[in-house]
Design a protein around this motif. Structure first.
Motif, mmCIF file in Angstrom:
data_model
loop_
_atom_site.group_PDB
_atom_site.id
_atom_site.type_symbol
_atom_site.label_atom_id
_atom_site.label_comp_id
_atom_site.label_asym_id
_atom_site.label_seq_id
_atom_site.Cartn_x
_atom_site.Cartn_y
_atom_site.Cartn_z
ATOM 1 N N ALA A 1 27.952 -3.236 32.373
ATOM 2 C CA ALA A 1 28.999 -2.214 32.316
ATOM 3 C C ALA A 1 28.679 -1.167 31.254
ATOM 4 C CB ALA A 1 30.340 -2.869 32.022
ATOM 5 N N SER A 2 28.134 -1.583 30.134
ATOM 6 C CA SER A 2 27.743 -0.634 29.093
ATOM 7 C C SER A 2 26.595 0.254 29.564
ATOM 8 C CB SER A 2 27.331 -1.384 27.823
ATOM 9 O OG SER A 2 28.417 -2.070 27.271
ATOM 10 N N PHE A 3 25.662 -0.321 30.295
ATOM 11 C CA PHE A 3 24.553 0.466 30.833
ATOM 12 C C PHE A 3 25.072 1.487 31.846
ATOM 13 C CE2 PHE A 3 21.119 1.137 33.932
ATOM 14 C CZ PHE A 3 20.141 1.616 33.077
ATOM 15 N N HIS A 4 26.047 1.079 32.641
ATOM 16 C CA HIS A 4 26.618 1.990 33.648
ATOM 17 C C HIS A 4 27.337 3.162 32.977
ATOM 18 C CE1 HIS A 4 28.366 3.316 37.385
ATOM 19 N NE2 HIS A 4 29.577 3.256 36.834
ATOM 20 N N ARG A 5 28.049 2.897 31.885
ATOM 21 C CA ARG A 5 28.768 3.960 31.171
ATOM 22 C C ARG A 5 27.889 4.660 30.145
ATOM 23 N NH1 ARG A 5 34.656 2.848 29.728
ATOM 24 N NH2 ARG A 5 35.334 4.634 30.925
ATOM 25 N N GLN A 6 26.713 4.151 29.901
ATOM 26 C CA GLN A 6 25.727 4.703 28.972
ATOM 27 C C GLN A 6 26.225 4.729 27.527
ATOM 28 O OE1 GLN A 6 24.609 8.449 30.663
ATOM 29 N NE2 GLN A 6 23.382 7.491 32.255
ATOM 30 N N THR A 7 27.110 3.810 27.192
ATOM 31 C CA THR A 7 27.571 3.612 25.820
ATOM 32 C C THR A 7 28.164 2.213 25.719
ATOM 33 O OG1 THR A 7 28.946 4.465 24.038
ATOM 34 C CG2 THR A 7 29.858 4.590 26.249
ATOM 35 N N PHE A 8 28.160 1.650 24.524
ATOM 36 C CA PHE A 8 28.774 0.332 24.360
ATOM 37 C C PHE A 8 30.278 0.457 24.538
ATOM 38 C CE2 PHE A 8 24.891 -0.525 21.760
ATOM 39 C CZ PHE A 8 24.371 -1.483 22.614
#
Length: 71
Positions: free
Chosen positions: A23-30
Motif C-alpha cells: 500500500a505504501s508503494f502504491h501511494r509512493q509514501t509511507f
C-alpha cells in the motif's frame, strides 16, 4: 485462549507488513510513518530471505544417533 490469540497476532505481523509495504508503494509514501515503514521492511525481508528458505529444514524430523549422545 489468550495464548492462541497472541500466537495468531504474531503470525499476522509478516503478512500485514507485506500489505503495508504494498500500500505504501502504491501511494509512493509511507502511510503511517517512516519508522513503521522501516519496521515493516525489516519484517518482510526477514520473512522472505530468512524464514521461508529455512522453513523446510527447520520443520524436518530430527534423527539422533544415540552413540553420539553418550560419552
Amino acid at each position: 485462549m489468550l495464548i492462541r490469540t497472541a500466537i495468531f497476532g504474531f503470525r499476522l505481523i509478516a503478512p500485514a507488513s507485506h500489505v503495508y509495504l504494498a500500500a505504501s508503494f502504491h501511494r509512493q509514501t509511507f502511510l503511517i510513518s517512516p519508522w513503521v515503514g522501516l519496521y515493516a521492511l525489516a519484517e518482510a525481508a526477514f520473512y522472505l530471505f530468512i524464514y521461508l528458505p529455512r522453513n523446510h529444514q527447520i520443520q524436518k524430523v530430527t534423527i539422533y544417533d544415540s552413540s553420539k549422545l553418550s560419552f
